[in-house]
Scaffold this motif. Structure first.
Motif, PDB file in Angstrom:
ATOM      1  N   ARG A   1      39.908  37.265  52.854  1.00 15.01           N
ATOM      2  CA  ARG A   1      38.603  37.895  52.319  1.00 15.01           C
ATOM      3  C   ARG A   1      39.034  39.373  52.555  1.00 15.01           C
ATOM      4  N   ASP A   2      39.749  39.746  53.516  1.00 16.15           N
ATOM      5  CA  ASP A   2      40.132  41.213  53.692  1.00 16.15           C
ATOM      6  C   ASP A   2      40.920  41.536  52.374  1.00 16.15           C
ATOM      7  N   ILE A   3      41.893  40.889  52.168  1.00 14.33           N
ATOM      8  CA  ILE A   3      42.738  41.407  51.235  1.00 14.33           C
ATOM      9  C   ILE A   3      42.221  41.490  49.888  1.00 14.33           C
ATOM     10  N   ILE A   4      41.304  40.757  49.658  1.00  9.39           N
ATOM     11  CA  ILE A   4      40.465  40.588  48.343  1.00  9.39           C
ATOM     12  C   ILE A   4      39.386  41.762  48.424  1.00  9.39           C
ATOM     13  N   GLU A   5      38.628  41.987  49.554  1.00  7.00           N
ATOM     14  CA  GLU A   5      37.798  43.163  49.656  1.00  7.00           C
ATOM     15  C   GLU A   5      38.785  44.300  49.376  1.00  7.00           C
ATOM     16  N   PHE A   6      39.802  44.801  49.768  1.00  7.38           N
ATOM     17  CA  PHE A   6      40.577  46.023  49.625  1.00  7.38           C
ATOM     18  C   PHE A   6      41.205  45.875  48.150  1.00  7.38           C
ATOM     19  N   GLU A   7      41.447  44.809  47.669  1.00  5.81           N
ATOM     20  CA  GLU A   7      41.762  44.685  46.195  1.00  5.81           C
ATOM     21  C   GLU A   7      40.791  45.070  45.248  1.00  5.81           C
ATOM     22  N   GLU A   8      39.645  44.713  45.223  1.00  5.63           N
ATOM     23  CA  GLU A   8      38.782  45.128  44.279  1.00  5.63           C
ATOM     24  C   GLU A   8      38.700  46.529  43.911  1.00  5.63           C
ATOM     25  N   PRO A   9      38.241  47.588  44.692  1.00  4.68           N
ATOM     26  CA  PRO A   9      38.497  48.973  44.241  1.00  4.68           C
ATOM     27  C   PRO A   9      39.874  49.434  43.826  1.00  4.68           C
ATOM     28  N   TYR A  10      40.862  48.797  44.413  1.00  3.71           N
ATOM     29  CA  TYR A  10      42.295  49.394  44.291  1.00  3.71           C
ATOM     30  C   TYR A  10      42.655  48.876  42.760  1.00  3.71           C
ATOM     31  N   ILE A  11      42.018  48.016  42.153  1.00  7.51           N
ATOM     32  CA  ILE A  11      42.518  47.580  40.921  1.00  7.51           C
ATOM     33  C   ILE A  11      42.060  48.636  39.778  1.00  7.51           C
ATOM     34  N   ARG A  12      40.948  49.219  40.120  1.00  2.00           N
ATOM     35  CA  ARG A  12      40.514  50.214  39.126  1.00  2.00           C
ATOM     36  C   ARG A  12      41.241  51.779  39.511  1.00  2.00           C
ATOM     37  N   GLU A  13      41.588  51.855  40.668  1.00  3.68           N
ATOM     38  CA  GLU A  13      42.165  53.210  41.078  1.00  3.68           C
ATOM     39  C   GLU A  13      43.537  53.053  41.236  1.00  3.68           C
ATOM     40  N   TYR A  14      44.270  52.163  41.262  1.00  5.89           N
ATOM     41  CA  TYR A  14      45.780  52.093  41.504  1.00  5.89           C
ATOM     42  C   TYR A  14      46.386  51.181  40.422  1.00  5.89           C
ATOM     43  N   GLY A  15      45.785  50.016  39.999  1.00  3.24           N
ATOM     44  CA  GLY A  15      46.225  49.099  39.017  1.00  3.24           C
ATOM     45  C   GLY A  15      46.874  49.385  37.656  1.00  3.24           C
ATOM     46  N   GLU A  16      47.745  48.980  37.259  1.00  2.00           N
ATOM     47  CA  GLU A  16      48.728  49.413  35.938  1.00  2.00           C
ATOM     48  C   GLU A  16      48.952  48.134  35.151  1.00  2.00           C
ATOM     49  N   LEU A  17      48.880  48.250  34.082  1.00  2.00           N
ATOM     50  CA  LEU A  17      49.407  47.129  33.062  1.00  2.00           C
ATOM     51  C   LEU A  17      50.765  47.643  32.633  1.00  2.00           C
TER      52      LEU A  17
END
Length: 98
Positions: free
Chosen positions: A72-88
């Motif tokens: 749950r903690d990993i997923i909680e951190f991932e969600e905002p990071y997708i928009r901020e750090y995510g790359e295609l």
């Protein structure tokens, strides 16, 4: 009956560079739970495993409550990071509006 067309994309590791989010999210979840951060290579070597198995390896625990909380903690951190750090990956078409 109406014809239904469905397209399914496997974004994670196929179109989306998973590591751009996972390394930071996993290390933040480790820190939140009092564990030592892992190197990029240690985390990258786990990509392809289920989240449950990743958690077992990272925190060296097998009890379900610890695994669920860490997941749950990993997923909680991932969600905002997708928009901020995510790359295609290079060459993936992007919506020009975003």
């Amino acid at each position: 009956m109406k014809d239904i067309k469905l397209i399914i994309f496997d974004l994670d590791g196929t179109l989306f560079r998973t590591e751009t989010v996972d390394i930071k999210a996993i290390n933040d979840a480790l820190a939140k739970n009092g564990y030592v951060a892992k190197s990029d290579d240690e985390i990258l070597n786990l990509i392809g495993l289920t989240l449950k198995d990743v958690c077992k390896v990272l925190i060296n625990r097998v009890d379900e409550d610890s695994i669920k909380q860490f997941s749950r903690d990993i997923i909680e951190f991932e969600e905002p990071y997708i928009r901020e750090y995510g790359e295609l990956y290079d060459g993936v078409l992007r919506d020009r509006k975003s």
